[in-house]
Design an enzyme around this catalytic site. Structure first.
Site, PDB file in Angstrom:
ATOM      1  N   CYS A   1      -2.727   1.142   3.402  1.00  0.00           N
ATOM      2  CA  CYS A   1      -3.126   0.120   2.355  1.00  0.00           C
ATOM      3  C   CYS A   1      -4.605  -0.401   2.653  1.00  0.00           C
ATOM      4  O   CYS A   1      -5.114  -0.649   3.706  1.00  0.00           O
ATOM      5  CB  CYS A   1      -2.211  -1.162   2.876  1.00  0.00           C
ATOM      6  SG  CYS A   1      -2.413  -2.579   1.773  1.00  0.00           S
TER       7      CYS A   1
ATOM      8  N   CYS B   1      -6.588   2.189  -3.840  1.00  0.00           N
ATOM      9  CA  CYS B   1      -5.412   1.577  -3.647  1.00  0.00           C
ATOM     10  C   CYS B   1      -4.254   2.310  -3.469  1.00  0.00           C
ATOM     11  O   CYS B   1      -3.989   3.173  -4.463  1.00  0.00           O
ATOM     12  CB  CYS B   1      -4.948   0.254  -4.701  1.00  0.00           C
ATOM     13  SG  CYS B   1      -3.453  -0.479  -4.458  1.00  0.00           S
TER      14      CYS B   1
HETATM   15  N1  DGL Z   1      -1.258  -0.683  -1.700  1.00  0.00           N
HETATM   16  C1  DGL Z   1      -2.199  -1.648  -1.036  1.00  0.00           C
HETATM   17  C2  DGL Z   1      -3.514  -1.011  -1.253  1.00  0.00           C
HETATM   18  O1  DGL Z   1      -3.864  -0.002  -0.811  1.00  0.00           O
HETATM   19  C3  DGL Z   1      -2.297  -2.988  -2.027  1.00  0.00           C
HETATM   20  C4  DGL Z   1      -1.235  -3.329  -2.930  1.00  0.00           C
HETATM   21  C5  DGL Z   1      -1.126  -4.862  -2.908  1.00  0.00           C
HETATM   22  O2  DGL Z   1      -1.869  -5.497  -3.805  1.00  0.00           O
HETATM   23  O3  DGL Z   1      -0.246  -5.212  -2.089  1.00  0.00           O
HETATM   24  O4  DGL Z   1      -4.610  -1.868  -1.569  1.00  0.00           O
END
Ligand code: DGL
Length: 279
Positions: free
Chosen positions: A85, A195
């Protein structure tokens, strides 16, 4: 060579238990890649489904969520944690490395990859609001001397679309066309998926972007870093184990066992396999 396996007491080949952590289903992108490169390790996937999305919340809240998830994963006895993430990496990876000594591998938007391929062309880095306003990305841009080349764009609604498995729809297309309308893509070499939730939308992005614009993500870079940091040797670890292990899935600390929910996870992974073919 192929003979330097570590053997555990029962005589079997030891596997490493590796956790993949995300606010939600974006981290499956990184896990899916890992399953192909490292087919014999033991993977745990943790999605903080109680608190997703992170990208629109306060840094303070996200740090607290990540800290809780780490506590849980450490108690599971994992040997390494991949923070799959970008948002959690941006907010919390520094703190977690201070607190724990195990290898913690974060995500980095693939800006360096883009600039290595096309040194003097612009790059559109898409991410969550927290990531693009954070210090970590500012430092990355500075390090790469990309102040005049990197443009940053938040696409928060993609996280919501992904979570409800709305991968391809008129609403997704309309949203992306609207958000990308103002860019003169003739000046850009690439769009970076900063993301992990954004990989679910590569087909629509491919339709919207001119064909010379590459769509890049940080998955390969993250798994290479995992291999380096844990001394997993990819050729050795490419030998599949006798019984390939299915990852264990957790939502905010609760093991996912419900067959409908496991089927829903399967649908995410199948979507990612399709998207991997989109270049
Ligand atoms: N999957 C997360 C990232 O890579 C973020 C998604 C969220 O806003 O929770 O930034």
């Amino acid at each position: 060579g192929a003979c330097d396996f570590h053997f555990n007491q029962s005589g079997g080949v030891e596997r490493m238990k590796i956790a993949f952590f995300d606010s939600g289903m974006g981290g499956l992108t990184v896990l899916n890649h890992a399953l192909k490169i490292l087919p014999r390790e033991e993977f745990i996937f943790y999605a903080d489904e109680d608190n997703v999305p992170y990208g629109t919340k306060s840094r303070e809240d996200v740090l607290k969520f990540v800290d809780e998830a780490f506590g849980f994963l450490i108690a599971q006895g994992v040997g390494a944690i991949v923070v799959a993430c970008n948002t959690a990496t941006s907010v919390a990876v520094k703190e977690m490395r201070k607190k724990y000594s195990l290898p913690i591998i974060g995500m980095e938007p693939a800006l360096k990859v883009a600039l290595d391929l096309f040194p003097n062309r612009k790059v559109l880095v898409t991410a969550t609001a927290i990531t693009i306003t954070g210090e970590k990305i500012r430092l990355l841009i500075e390090k790469l001397h990309a102040e005049n080349l990197a443009e940053l764009k938040a696409l928060p609604r993609l996280v919501e679309f992904a979570e409800r498995q709305e991968f391809k729809s008129a609403a997704v297309e309309e949203y992306l066309r609207g958000e990308l309308a103002d860019y003169d893509f003739e000046k850009f070499s690439s769009l970076v998926l900063g993301c992990t939730h954004f990989n679910y939308f590569k087909d629509t992005l491919r339709e919207i972007l001119p064909s010379h614009v590459k769509i890049l993500d940080g998955n390969a870079g993250t798994i290479n870093e995992l291999i380096r940091r844990t001394n997993l040797n990819s050729s050795k670890n490419l030998i599949p184990s006798p019984q390939s292990l299915v990852p264990k899935f957790f939502y905010s600390g609760r093991r996912v066992t419900d067959s409908a929910e496991l089927a829903r996870l399967g649908k995410f992974l199948r979507r990612l396999d399709e998207m991997e073919a989109v270049t």
